[in-house]
Scaffold this active site. Structure first.
Site, PDB file in Angstrom:
ATOM      1  N   SER A 145     -72.989  -6.737  -2.180  1.00 27.73           N
ATOM      2  CA  SER A 145     -73.312  -5.605  -2.775  1.00 27.73           C
ATOM      3  C   SER A 145     -74.590  -5.429  -3.306  1.00 27.73           C
ATOM      4  O   SER A 145     -75.365  -4.563  -3.867  1.00 27.73           O
ATOM      5  CB  SER A 145     -72.212  -5.243  -3.899  1.00 27.73           C
ATOM      6  OG  SER A 145     -71.961  -6.262  -4.800  1.00 27.73           O
ATOM      7  N   ASP A 386     -71.108  -5.736 -16.657  1.00 26.01           N
ATOM      8  CA  ASP A 386     -71.624  -6.152 -15.460  1.00 26.01           C
ATOM      9  C   ASP A 386     -73.129  -6.770 -15.508  1.00 26.01           C
ATOM     10  O   ASP A 386     -74.042  -5.875 -15.544  1.00 26.01           O
ATOM     11  CB  ASP A 386     -71.429  -5.218 -14.220  1.00 26.01           C
ATOM     12  CG  ASP A 386     -72.039  -5.590 -13.119  1.00 26.01           C
ATOM     13  OD1 ASP A 386     -72.562  -6.671 -12.886  1.00 26.01           O
ATOM     14  OD2 ASP A 386     -71.471  -4.853 -11.945  1.00 26.01           O
ATOM     15  N   HIS A 389     -74.988  -7.144 -11.354  1.00 30.39           N
ATOM     16  CA  HIS A 389     -75.429  -6.070 -10.522  1.00 30.39           C
ATOM     17  C   HIS A 389     -76.981  -5.431 -11.286  1.00 30.39           C
ATOM     18  O   HIS A 389     -76.895  -5.711 -12.702  1.00 30.39           O
ATOM     19  CB  HIS A 389     -74.688  -4.756  -9.877  1.00 30.39           C
ATOM     20  CG  HIS A 389     -73.826  -5.313  -9.273  1.00 30.39           C
ATOM     21  ND1 HIS A 389     -72.562  -6.070  -9.655  1.00 30.39           N
ATOM     22  CD2 HIS A 389     -73.741  -5.392  -7.708  1.00 30.39           C
ATOM     23  CE1 HIS A 389     -71.795  -6.413  -8.473  1.00 30.39           C
ATOM     24  NE2 HIS A 389     -72.456  -6.089  -7.502  1.00 30.39           N
TER      25      HIS A 389
END
Ligand code: NAG
Ligand code: NAG
Ligand code: NAG
Ligand code: NAG
Ligand code: NAG
Ligand code: NAG
Ligand code: NAG
Ligand code: NAG
Length: 415
Positions: A145, A386, A389
């Site tokens: 990702s 998070d 990312h």
């Protein structure tokens, strides 16, 4: 002082849920239809009537980074004039996962930093020059990702110069394909979190809790990579949830626990063998992105604190800062593997420059299972931030600026 063991435990606890959420996003990511109403560029007006009229790419001497310059060594410089290179609202291809400001992030300083190498300047990113270089070509980002973030960044960096109706994004799992009709160019993304085959290869139905890697199998993926002009690989974070990983090697029926370092080495060897028998070094360009750093523990840059990347608004100012999330053993394996390769692979060593950017992660301004975090979840950044990312616009744009610099530099070689 925390023992190594508890550090690992803590890392496992905090990495697992975050990665899981964000990876699930893909399942729900809709194809955002191109609703761009903004500035129509007329650059295409002339070129569309003369497809055959192929302008050569002129690389100015000042745009060609020299071998003496290590573009990965430098500093972040405040530049709110040139940055960000695009706006969230102007790029219809961004998924909500990365649009931090739109999702409620109150500060936007993280968008205004330019990477300044010590020894030279990066060329100005020119979308049209890139499109000319990509004419009749395919560029593919392969990985997890994080790599998808870089793919989306690349699309956003170029899409504004392409008129509506002349660009499209298709989803053909495990791929996403962005096409630019006028140039017969495509920029693609291929989901392969371990590069080699694994049980996590389904584009949407996968979890980090159950991982099993086929260390000597790559053909199922490789057949989709064949003939691609520019390949950009990345694989790291999925390996790092546990010091051990279940894998097969030799026999597809014998599942064994491997040390992650051993497994990573074997996977890269399989990858190297694939490259050596499938890549034509004259016409194809191969890149490998070094690990994207995480900022899960604020005590690493702010001793005494016990938070994460949440509420961080400025880059780390400490020269050569390096967090424990970027495993040096893995870096060494990568180094050695690339040395042994019989074809040239350009290492995009973006780890150090990204290490400084504790401020640039999605934190609590991303999604979980396809939905923005709730107010309650946001109020609990220790569990929900998070710190893996990145927001867009943001750090992956700079990775792409450097990739662009290398493409310009290599242009004569692969044109
Ligand atoms: C850009 O940054 C400078 C220095 O911090 C500040 O004075 C100025 O107001 C900023 N400009 C914009 C448009 O934000
Ligand atoms: C379009 O690009 C592909 C490679 O991406 C190439 O195989 C094909 O020949 C190109 N088509 C034309 C009409 O040039
Ligand atoms: C996801 O994969 C698992 C096994 O790999 C399977 O049992 C399950 O049915 C799949 N779920 C969906 C929604 O396809
Ligand atoms: C490997 O698989 C076995 C059986 O499914 C499981 O018990 C074990 O925890 C797994 N090991 C790792 C490191 O995930
Ligand atoms: C795995 O790692 C442990 C601890 O680092 C080490 O003692 C062991 O020898 C390693 N095993 C293999 C097969 O590399
Ligand atoms: C964020 O940090 C600032 C100081 O840098 C502090 O004033 C503020 O209370 C913090 N916000 C939260 C929600 O922790
Ligand atoms: C990448 O750069 C770091 C320093 O920034 C260095 O320690 C590391 O060895 C480099 N990696 C490789 C594979 O050359
Ligand atoms: C790799 O690149 C270097 C310099 O860019 C060149 O000298 C060398 O011949 C290349 N090696 C191969 C195997 O293509």
């Amino acid at each position: 002082m925390l023992s190594f063991k508890s550090l690992i435990d803590r890392r496992i606890q905090s990495l697992f849920p975050i990665v899981l959420y964000s990876i699930l996003i893909l399942a729900l990511a809709r194809l955002v239809l191109d609703s761009l109403k903004s500035k129509q560029s007329n650059v295409f007006g002339s070129s569309s009537s003369s497809r055959r009229n192929r302008l050569p790419v002129v690389v100015l001497p000042e745009d060609r980074i020299e071998d003496y310059c290590n573009v990965f060594e430098g500093t972040w410089v405040w530049d709110n004039v040139s940055y960000p290179l695009y706006q969230e609202q102007s790029c219809p291809f961004l998924v909500k996962q990365t649009t931090c400001n739109n999702n409620g992030r109150p500060d936007s300083f993280y968008k205004n930093w330019r990477w300044q190498p010590h020894g030279c300047n990066l060329p100005r990113f020119d979308p049209l020059t890139l499109l000319h270089m990509l004419r009749d070509k395919r560029m593919m980002f392969i990985g997890d990702s994080l790599q998808r973030g870089q793919f989306e960044s690349m699309i956003c960096l170029i899409q504004s110069v392409i008129p509506e109706g002349k660009k499209s994004l298709q989803r053909i799992p495990p791929m996403k394909i962005f096409k630019v009709e006028e140039f017969n160019a495509s920029i693609e993304y291929y989901w392969a979190p371990f590069i080699v085959e694994s049980i996590s290869d389904h584009a949407t139905n996968h979890t980090v809790h159950k991982r099993m890697v086929m260390l000597d199998s790559i053909a199922k993926h490789g057949k989709h990579w064949q003939g691609v002009d520019i390949l950009v690989f990345e694989s790291y974070v999925w390996w790092m949830h546990d010091p051990l990983i279940n894998a097969t090697y030799g026999s597809p029926y014998k599942v064994q626990e491997y040390n992650v370092t051993t497994a990573y080495k074997l996977a890269l060897k399989t990858w190297a063998n694939w490259l050596e028998s499938n890549i034509h070094p004259i016409t194809q360009n191969v890149f490998f992105m070094s690990m994207s750093p995480t900022h899960l523990w604020s005590w690493e840059w702010n001793p005494g604190s016990d938070e994460n990347c949440f509420n961080e608004s400025y880059p780390i100012n400490q020269r050569s800062y390096w967090g424990t999330g970027s495993n040096l053993e893995i870096m060494k394996i990568l180094h050695d593997s690339l040395q042994e390769l019989k074809i040239n692979v350009t290492l995009m060593n973006i780890t150090q420059l990204s290490e400084y950017r504790k401020d640039a992660h999605t934190s609590v301004y991303g999604e979980r299972k396809g939905k923005l975090l709730t107010k309650e979840q946001r109020a609990d950044p220790k569990s929900f931030a998070d710190c893996i990312h990145w927001c867009l616009p943001g750090v992956p744009d700079v990775w792409n600026e450097i990739l662009y610099a290398y493409l310009l530099k290599n242009y004569q070689n692969f044109s």
